[in-house]
Design a protein around this motif. Structure first.
Motif, PDB file in Angstrom:
ATOM      1  N   GLY A 149      -3.876   7.512  -0.630  1.00 51.47           N
ATOM      2  CA  GLY A 149      -4.894   7.795  -0.993  1.00 51.47           C
ATOM      3  C   GLY A 149      -4.555   9.296  -2.346  1.00 51.47           C
ATOM      4  O   GLY A 149      -5.525   9.737  -2.470  1.00 51.47           O
ATOM      5  N   SER A 150      -3.171   9.617  -2.252  1.00 53.46           N
ATOM      6  CA  SER A 150      -2.605  10.854  -2.768  1.00 53.46           C
ATOM      7  C   SER A 150      -2.291  10.740  -4.147  1.00 53.46           C
ATOM      8  O   SER A 150      -2.846  11.729  -5.298  1.00 53.46           O
ATOM      9  N   ARG A 151      -2.968   9.178  -5.167  1.00 55.41           N
ATOM     10  CA  ARG A 151      -2.190   8.994  -6.532  1.00 55.41           C
ATOM     11  C   ARG A 151      -3.738   8.283  -6.571  1.00 55.41           C
ATOM     12  O   ARG A 151      -3.939   6.842  -6.352  1.00 55.41           O
ATOM     13  N   PRO A 152      -4.423   8.073  -8.400  1.00 54.91           N
ATOM     14  CA  PRO A 152      -5.154   6.610  -8.044  1.00 54.91           C
ATOM     15  C   PRO A 152      -4.609   6.164  -8.440  1.00 54.91           C
ATOM     16  O   PRO A 152      -5.726   4.825  -8.622  1.00 54.91           O
ATOM     17  N   GLU A 153      -3.485   5.996  -8.559  1.00 55.11           N
ATOM     18  CA  GLU A 153      -3.276   4.885  -9.172  1.00 55.11           C
ATOM     19  C   GLU A 153      -2.095   3.452  -8.323  1.00 55.11           C
ATOM     20  O   GLU A 153      -2.229   2.710  -8.256  1.00 55.11           O
ATOM     21  N   CYS A 154      -2.672   4.102  -6.975  1.00 53.56           N
ATOM     22  CA  CYS A 154      -1.933   3.227  -5.732  1.00 53.56           C
ATOM     23  C   CYS A 154      -2.946   2.503  -5.241  1.00 53.56           C
ATOM     24  O   CYS A 154      -3.827   2.710  -4.784  1.00 53.56           O
TER      25      CYS A 154
END
Length: 335
Positions: A64-69
């Motif tokens: 949840g810390s990065r939109p690309e993940c």
């Protein structure tokens, strides 16, 4: 006078651009992203081989810390839970996406595996070892959600192409060798007991050696390694020595499947890694094509090619050997 102002302004703009070009990897990365791709179309050639009954779960968020993940999961109807092949795409650490690999990994799934296709944050938006850690979080997501995904969490094969192959190999090696991990700056680890194999396509397994080449490929490597490391002087960074996988592997590295084409500038690195693994007593299955083949870097995904079909058949045989998946008659079994 006006002409002088214009020429002076142009000269200042050129000078500013030149300074920016040498001060940051961003101008080079933008060029690479603008011209990304080699003109091939593996999607249209591979999509016809997808079998009916494919189930897809798309864009599941594993971090949840990065939109690309995000990751995709592909499965066919049949006995569950299934072993999983978790794939990391390439793109020189700075480009690439999971979507073009959907057809290929859907075809792999037709043989009785779950395939997981993940995105990660490219460089320089994120720097090494963030991408290695993101792979670990994706694997942990698969383990934590194994029951709902119908995956056997104790039969995971990690795979990747090009930069993705390096991310996979380094994540596995760091999890087996904490001294290596400390040198490489890696602090999040896989559970090696769950990793039953790796599949590595056209990886840069010895970046330090690759930097010895001349010409445009050297410019490309310098750009992506600058972006990935965050340092223009990456070659002087002690961590850079640990970017080379080949010298550090040992006998407990999991069974490895390697591919590269004769026209791949990184083929020598795949061959060297395979040779090193054999030397230390590792389990290696390497696809070596005829020298007359025109296949190059990451030829695997275009199933319109006979070389790619050969490599897929060998990959499926490798996956069946290192896992206990129930046999399912998949696309390559009909070739």
């Amino acid at each position: 006078m006006r002409r002088g102002w214009v020429l002076g302004g142009l000269a200042a703009a050129v000078a500013t651009a030149a300074v920016a070009y040498e001060a940051s990897p961003w101008p080079r990365v933008w060029l690479l992203r603008f011209f990304a791709g080699d003109g091939s179309d593996p999607v249209s050639a591979t999509a016809p081989h997808i079998q009916p009954g494919l189930e897809q779960r798309l864009d599941l968020r594993y971090d949840g810390s990065r939109p690309e993940c995000l990751l995709d999961v592909y499965q066919h109807e049949g006995t569950r839970p299934l072993p999983a092949l978790i794939w990391v795409h390439g793109g020189g650490f700075v480009t690439g996406a999971k979507e073009p690999l959907r057809p290929y990994l859907s075809v792999v799934a037709s043989h009785g595996f779950t395939t997981v296709n993940l995105d990660y944050t490219p460089a320089p938006e994120a720097l090494h070892p963030d991408q290695v850690h993101q792979l670990g979080r994706a694997v942990q997501y698969v383990v934590d959600h194994a029951a709902e995904l119908d995956i056997d969490p104790d039969q995971l094969v990690l795979g990747g192409d090009s930069a993705g192959a390096h991310i996979v190999a380094q994540a596995v090696l760091a999890s087996l060798d904490r001294e290596y991990a400390a040198g490489a700056g890696i602090t999040e680890f896989l559970d090696p007991a769950r990793i039953v194999g790796v599949a590595l396509a056209s990886g840069p397994f010895d970046p330090a050696a690759a930097m010895a080449v001349r010409g445009p490929f050297r410019w490309y490597l310098r750009t992506v390694l600058w972006a990935y490391s965050g340092s223009r002087s990456f070659a002087k960074d002690p961590e850079f020595a640990y970017s080379s996988i080949t010298p550090h592997v040992h006998a407990d590295f999991p069974p490895a499947f390697l591919t590269s084409g004769p026209r791949d500038p990184l083929a020598v690195q795949s061959h060297a890694l395979a040779a090193r693994l054999r030397e230390v007593g590792g389990d290696v299955d390497e696809v070596v094509l005829e020298e007359t083949s025109r296949s190059g870097h990451v030829f695997d995904f275009d199933l319109g090619s006979s070389d790619a079909r050969l490599a897929l058949g060998r990959l499926v045989a490798f996956l069946r050997r290192v896992t206990t998946t129930p046999h399912r008659h998949g696309a390559s079994d009909a070739w």
